[in-house]
Design a protein around this motif. Structure first.
Motif, PDB file in Angstrom:
ATOM      1  N   ALA A 266       0.831  -1.205   0.000  1.00 29.89           N
ATOM      2  CA  ALA A 266       0.000   0.000   0.000  1.00 29.89           C
ATOM      3  C   ALA A 266       0.863   1.250   0.000  1.00 29.89           C
ATOM      4  O   ALA A 266       0.557   2.238  -0.692  1.00 29.89           O
ATOM      5  CB  ALA A 266      -0.932   0.001   1.206  1.00 29.89           C
ATOM      6  N   ALA A 267       1.965   1.232   0.754  1.00 29.57           N
ATOM      7  CA  ALA A 267       2.877   2.379   0.811  1.00 29.57           C
ATOM      8  C   ALA A 267       3.503   2.633  -0.561  1.00 29.57           C
ATOM      9  O   ALA A 267       3.675   3.791  -0.975  1.00 29.57           O
ATOM     10  CB  ALA A 267       3.957   2.139   1.856  1.00 29.57           C
ATOM     11  N   GLU A 268       3.837   1.559  -1.278  1.00 28.44           N
ATOM     12  CA  GLU A 268       4.409   1.712  -2.613  1.00 28.44           C
ATOM     13  C   GLU A 268       3.391   2.299  -3.582  1.00 28.44           C
ATOM     14  O   GLU A 268       3.730   3.119  -4.438  1.00 28.44           O
ATOM     15  CB  GLU A 268       4.909   0.361  -3.127  1.00 28.44           C
ATOM     16  N   VAL A 269       2.127   1.875  -3.443  1.00 27.06           N
ATOM     17  CA  VAL A 269       1.073   2.421  -4.295  1.00 27.06           C
ATOM     18  C   VAL A 269       0.901   3.915  -4.031  1.00 27.06           C
ATOM     19  O   VAL A 269       0.778   4.721  -4.958  1.00 27.06           O
ATOM     20  CB  VAL A 269      -0.260   1.677  -4.066  1.00 27.06           C
ATOM     21  N   GLU A 270       0.905   4.305  -2.760  1.00 22.83           N
ATOM     22  CA  GLU A 270       0.797   5.727  -2.412  1.00 22.83           C
ATOM     23  C   GLU A 270       1.901   6.542  -3.068  1.00 22.83           C
ATOM     24  O   GLU A 270       1.659   7.624  -3.610  1.00 22.83           O
ATOM     25  CB  GLU A 270       0.848   5.900  -0.896  1.00 22.83           C
ATOM     26  N   LYS A 271       3.125   6.018  -3.019  1.00 23.08           N
ATOM     27  CA  LYS A 271       4.259   6.729  -3.616  1.00 23.08           C
ATOM     28  C   LYS A 271       4.090   6.869  -5.124  1.00 23.08           C
ATOM     29  O   LYS A 271       4.378   7.915  -5.701  1.00 23.08           O
ATOM     30  CB  LYS A 271       5.562   5.997  -3.297  1.00 23.08           C
ATOM     31  N   SER A 272       3.613   5.816  -5.765  1.00 21.63           N
ATOM     32  CA  SER A 272       3.448   5.863  -7.223  1.00 21.63           C
ATOM     33  C   SER A 272       2.342   6.823  -7.639  1.00 21.63           C
ATOM     34  O   SER A 272       2.457   7.515  -8.653  1.00 21.63           O
ATOM     35  CB  SER A 272       3.175   4.459  -7.773  1.00 21.63           C
ATOM     36  N   ILE A 273       1.266   6.881  -6.834  1.00 17.40           N
ATOM     37  CA  ILE A 273       0.186   7.824  -7.127  1.00 17.40           C
ATOM     38  C   ILE A 273       0.687   9.254  -7.013  1.00 17.40           C
ATOM     39  O   ILE A 273       0.437  10.097  -7.883  1.00 17.40           O
ATOM     40  CB  ILE A 273      -1.002   7.594  -6.172  1.00 17.40           C
ATOM     41  N   GLU A 274       1.405   9.540  -5.934  1.00 18.74           N
ATOM     42  CA  GLU A 274       1.911  10.892  -5.728  1.00 18.74           C
ATOM     43  C   GLU A 274       2.902  11.279  -6.812  1.00 18.74           C
ATOM     44  O   GLU A 274       2.879  12.415  -7.313  1.00 18.74           O
ATOM     45  CB  GLU A 274       2.562  11.006  -4.351  1.00 18.74           C
ATOM     46  N   ALA A 275       3.781  10.356  -7.202  1.00 17.67           N
ATOM     47  CA  ALA A 275       4.774  10.652  -8.233  1.00 17.67           C
ATOM     48  C   ALA A 275       4.113  10.964  -9.570  1.00 17.67           C
ATOM     49  O   ALA A 275       4.509  11.905 -10.272  1.00 17.67           O
ATOM     50  CB  ALA A 275       5.734   9.475  -8.383  1.00 17.67           C
ATOM     51  N   GLN A 276       3.089  10.178  -9.920  1.00 20.41           N
ATOM     52  CA  GLN A 276       2.404  10.386 -11.188  1.00 20.41           C
ATOM     53  C   GLN A 276       1.579  11.673 -11.170  1.00 20.41           C
ATOM     54  O   GLN A 276       1.596  12.453 -12.122  1.00 20.41           O
ATOM     55  CB  GLN A 276       1.500   9.191 -11.495  1.00 20.41           C
ATOM     56  N   THR A 277       0.850  11.909 -10.086  1.00 18.75           N
ATOM     57  CA  THR A 277      -0.026  13.075  -9.999  1.00 18.75           C
ATOM     58  C   THR A 277       0.765  14.373  -9.965  1.00 18.75           C
ATOM     59  O   THR A 277       0.278  15.410 -10.436  1.00 18.75           O
ATOM     60  CB  THR A 277      -0.918  12.969  -8.749  1.00 18.75           C
ATOM     61  N   SER A 278       1.963  14.340  -9.414  1.00 23.16           N
ATOM     62  CA  SER A 278       2.775  15.560  -9.323  1.00 23.16           C
ATOM     63  C   SER A 278       3.148  16.112 -10.698  1.00 23.16           C
ATOM     64  O   SER A 278       3.495  17.284 -10.831  1.00 23.16           O
ATOM     65  CB  SER A 278       4.048  15.287  -8.514  1.00 23.16           C
ATOM     66  N   LYS A 279       3.048  15.292 -11.719  1.00 23.04           N
ATOM     67  CA  LYS A 279       3.380  15.721 -13.079  1.00 23.04           C
ATOM     68  C   LYS A 279       2.214  16.411 -13.770  1.00 23.04           C
ATOM     69  O   LYS A 279       2.385  16.989 -14.850  1.00 23.04           O
ATOM     70  CB  LYS A 279       3.817  14.514 -13.915  1.00 23.04           C
ATOM     71  N   LEU A 280       1.025  16.327 -13.181  1.00 24.38           N
ATOM     72  CA  LEU A 280      -0.166  16.867 -13.826  1.00 24.38           C
ATOM     73  C   LEU A 280      -0.295  18.373 -13.618  1.00 24.38           C
ATOM     74  O   LEU A 280      -0.124  18.871 -12.513  1.00 24.38           O
ATOM     75  CB  LEU A 280      -1.422  16.191 -13.278  1.00 24.38           C
ATOM     76  N   THR A 281      -0.593  19.083 -14.669  1.00 21.86           N
ATOM     77  CA  THR A 281      -0.916  20.508 -14.570  1.00 21.86           C
ATOM     78  C   THR A 281      -2.381  20.763 -14.908  1.00 21.86           C
ATOM     79  O   THR A 281      -3.000  21.655 -14.338  1.00 21.86           O
ATOM     80  CB  THR A 281      -0.030  21.335 -15.513  1.00 21.86           C
ATOM     81  N   THR A 282      -2.936  19.957 -15.827  1.00 21.12           N
ATOM     82  CA  THR A 282      -4.349  20.087 -16.184  1.00 21.12           C
ATOM     83  C   THR A 282      -4.943  18.706 -16.463  1.00 21.12           C
ATOM     84  O   THR A 282      -4.237  17.773 -16.835  1.00 21.12           O
ATOM     85  CB  THR A 282      -4.572  20.960 -17.436  1.00 21.12           C
ATOM     86  N   ILE A 283      -6.267  18.609 -16.284  1.00 21.60           N
ATOM     87  CA  ILE A 283      -7.033  17.415 -16.633  1.00 21.60           C
ATOM     88  C   ILE A 283      -8.351  17.851 -17.249  1.00 21.60           C
ATOM     89  O   ILE A 283      -8.982  18.793 -16.781  1.00 21.60           O
ATOM     90  CB  ILE A 283      -7.338  16.540 -15.399  1.00 21.60           C
ATOM     91  N   LYS A 284      -8.771  17.155 -18.285  1.00 21.76           N
ATOM     92  CA  LYS A 284     -10.101  17.352 -18.841  1.00 21.76           C
ATOM     93  C   LYS A 284     -10.714  15.982 -19.061  1.00 21.76           C
ATOM     94  O   LYS A 284     -10.064  15.077 -19.589  1.00 21.76           O
ATOM     95  CB  LYS A 284     -10.052  18.120 -20.159  1.00 21.76           C
ATOM     96  N   SER A 285     -11.975  15.815 -18.645  1.00 26.89           N
ATOM     97  CA  SER A 285     -12.607  14.502 -18.722  1.00 26.89           C
ATOM     98  C   SER A 285     -14.114  14.641 -18.842  1.00 26.89           C
ATOM     99  O   SER A 285     -14.702  15.617 -18.369  1.00 26.89           O
ATOM    100  CB  SER A 285     -12.264  13.687 -17.470  1.00 26.89           C
ATOM    101  N   ASN A 286     -14.753  13.658 -19.481  1.00 25.16           N
ATOM    102  CA  ASN A 286     -16.206  13.549 -19.469  1.00 25.16           C
ATOM    103  C   ASN A 286     -16.632  12.755 -18.235  1.00 25.16           C
ATOM    104  O   ASN A 286     -15.876  11.900 -17.754  1.00 25.16           O
ATOM    105  CB  ASN A 286     -16.701  12.832 -20.726  1.00 25.16           C
ATOM    106  N   PHE A 287     -17.819  13.030 -17.718  1.00 23.61           N
ATOM    107  CA  PHE A 287     -18.293  12.256 -16.577  1.00 23.61           C
ATOM    108  C   PHE A 287     -19.774  11.917 -16.697  1.00 23.61           C
ATOM    109  O   PHE A 287     -20.540  12.609 -17.368  1.00 23.61           O
ATOM    110  CB  PHE A 287     -18.031  12.992 -15.247  1.00 23.61           C
ATOM    111  N   LYS A 288     -20.126  10.821 -16.025  1.00 29.87           N
ATOM    112  CA  LYS A 288     -21.522  10.415 -15.863  1.00 29.87           C
ATOM    113  C   LYS A 288     -21.765  10.293 -14.369  1.00 29.87           C
ATOM    114  O   LYS A 288     -21.039   9.595 -13.666  1.00 29.87           O
ATOM    115  CB  LYS A 288     -21.786   9.079 -16.543  1.00 29.87           C
ATOM    116  N   GLN A 289     -22.784  10.971 -13.863  1.00 27.76           N
ATOM    117  CA  GLN A 289     -23.118  10.964 -12.437  1.00 27.76           C
ATOM    118  C   GLN A 289     -24.416  10.181 -12.234  1.00 27.76           C
ATOM    119  O   GLN A 289     -25.421  10.428 -12.899  1.00 27.76           O
ATOM    120  CB  GLN A 289     -23.291  12.374 -11.914  1.00 27.76           C
ATOM    121  N   THR A 290     -24.379   9.225 -11.320  1.00 22.77           N
ATOM    122  CA  THR A 290     -25.570   8.453 -10.969  1.00 22.77           C
ATOM    123  C   THR A 290     -25.868   8.646  -9.490  1.00 22.77           C
ATOM    124  O   THR A 290     -25.019   8.370  -8.638  1.00 22.77           O
ATOM    125  CB  THR A 290     -25.365   6.953 -11.252  1.00 22.77           C
ATOM    126  N   LYS A 291     -27.057   9.127  -9.187  1.00 20.61           N
ATOM    127  CA  LYS A 291     -27.479   9.340  -7.803  1.00 20.61           C
ATOM    128  C   LYS A 291     -28.518   8.291  -7.453  1.00 20.61           C
ATOM    129  O   LYS A 291     -29.584   8.213  -8.082  1.00 20.61           O
ATOM    130  CB  LYS A 291     -28.070  10.746  -7.644  1.00 20.61           C
TER     131      LYS A 291
END
Length: 215
Positions: free
Chosen positions: A28-53
């Motif tokens: 789990a600790a390794e996964v946390e590190k990989s998420i943080e490393a990958q996300t730190s490279k992001l400056t913008t995101i654009k995505s479509n979404f579907k919301q179900t309530k």
């Protein structure tokens, strides 16, 4: 305002734990590190979404669609296009809601413990710093062949949600789905939830600051 930030938590991730394998603490600790490393490279995101309530007792789920834009730091737009047009813009500590041409602007600073808790969650999701949540939440990690899943359960403070499940792809750590299950209210069975699925995600594309202007 809690509903506003429930929507923003859609910038995090989700799914069902049943098909996933639980990770031990070291993995789990390794996964946390990989998420943080990958996300730190992001400056913008654009995505479509579907919301179900989903609301227990209702014969039909409420479904809405639209697109989301994120720009570092803490700039977010949610454009709802169906079944009706609705727009939410977050820029720092300000939130603007636009509906039928009418705009309402809020300042989230000093809005109360629950609002600040939501802000902390949003920041952690955007930066990939899930470690920052551990003083108030229990985080459990799972995986299958293609995805990681993080189950977030509140352990202190006002428990608006029973739990939050966040799912992301192993390949690029991008969100695929998010489910927020609400805490049961007095006299109700609970398990009402809001789920988001995301598609067509683009990273580090040009998004003008003017898009996030709040007036």
């Amino acid at each position: 305002m809690n509903k506003i930030f429930s929507l923003l938590l859609a910038l995090c991730i989700s799914a069902s734990v049943s098909a996933q394998k639980a990770l031990n603490a070291a993995d789990a600790a390794e996964v946390e590190k990989s998420i943080e490393a990958q996300t730190s490279k992001l400056t913008t995101i654009k995505s479509n979404f579907k919301q179900t309530k989903h609301i227990n007792g209702m014969s039909k789920d409420y479904v809405a669609t639209g697109d989301m834009m994120y720009k570092k730091d803490n700039k977010v737009i949610l454009n709802y296009t169906t079944p009706k047009k609705y727009k939410m813009v977050v820029n720092g500590e300000k939130v603007m809601m636009e509906n039928n041409g009418k705009k309402n602007v809020y300042n989230t600073k000093g809005a109360g413990a629950s609002m600040n808790e939501m802000q902390a969650m949003i920041t952690a999701c955007m930066t990939g710093n899930l470690q920052s949540l551990k003083n108030k939440y229990k985080l459990t990690y799972y995986e299958d062949g293609q995805n990681y899943l993080v189950k977030v359960v509140p352990i202190t403070g006002k428990k608006i949600f029973k739990d939050i499940e966040m799912e992301l792809k192993k390949s690029d750590k991008m969100l695929t789905r998010l489910r927020l299950t609400e805490t049961a209210k007095a006299g109700k069975s609970g398990n009402d939830y809001t789920e988001y699925s995301f598609s067509g995600t683009e990273q580090n594309i040009s998004l003008a600051d003017s898009l996030f202007t709040i007036e």
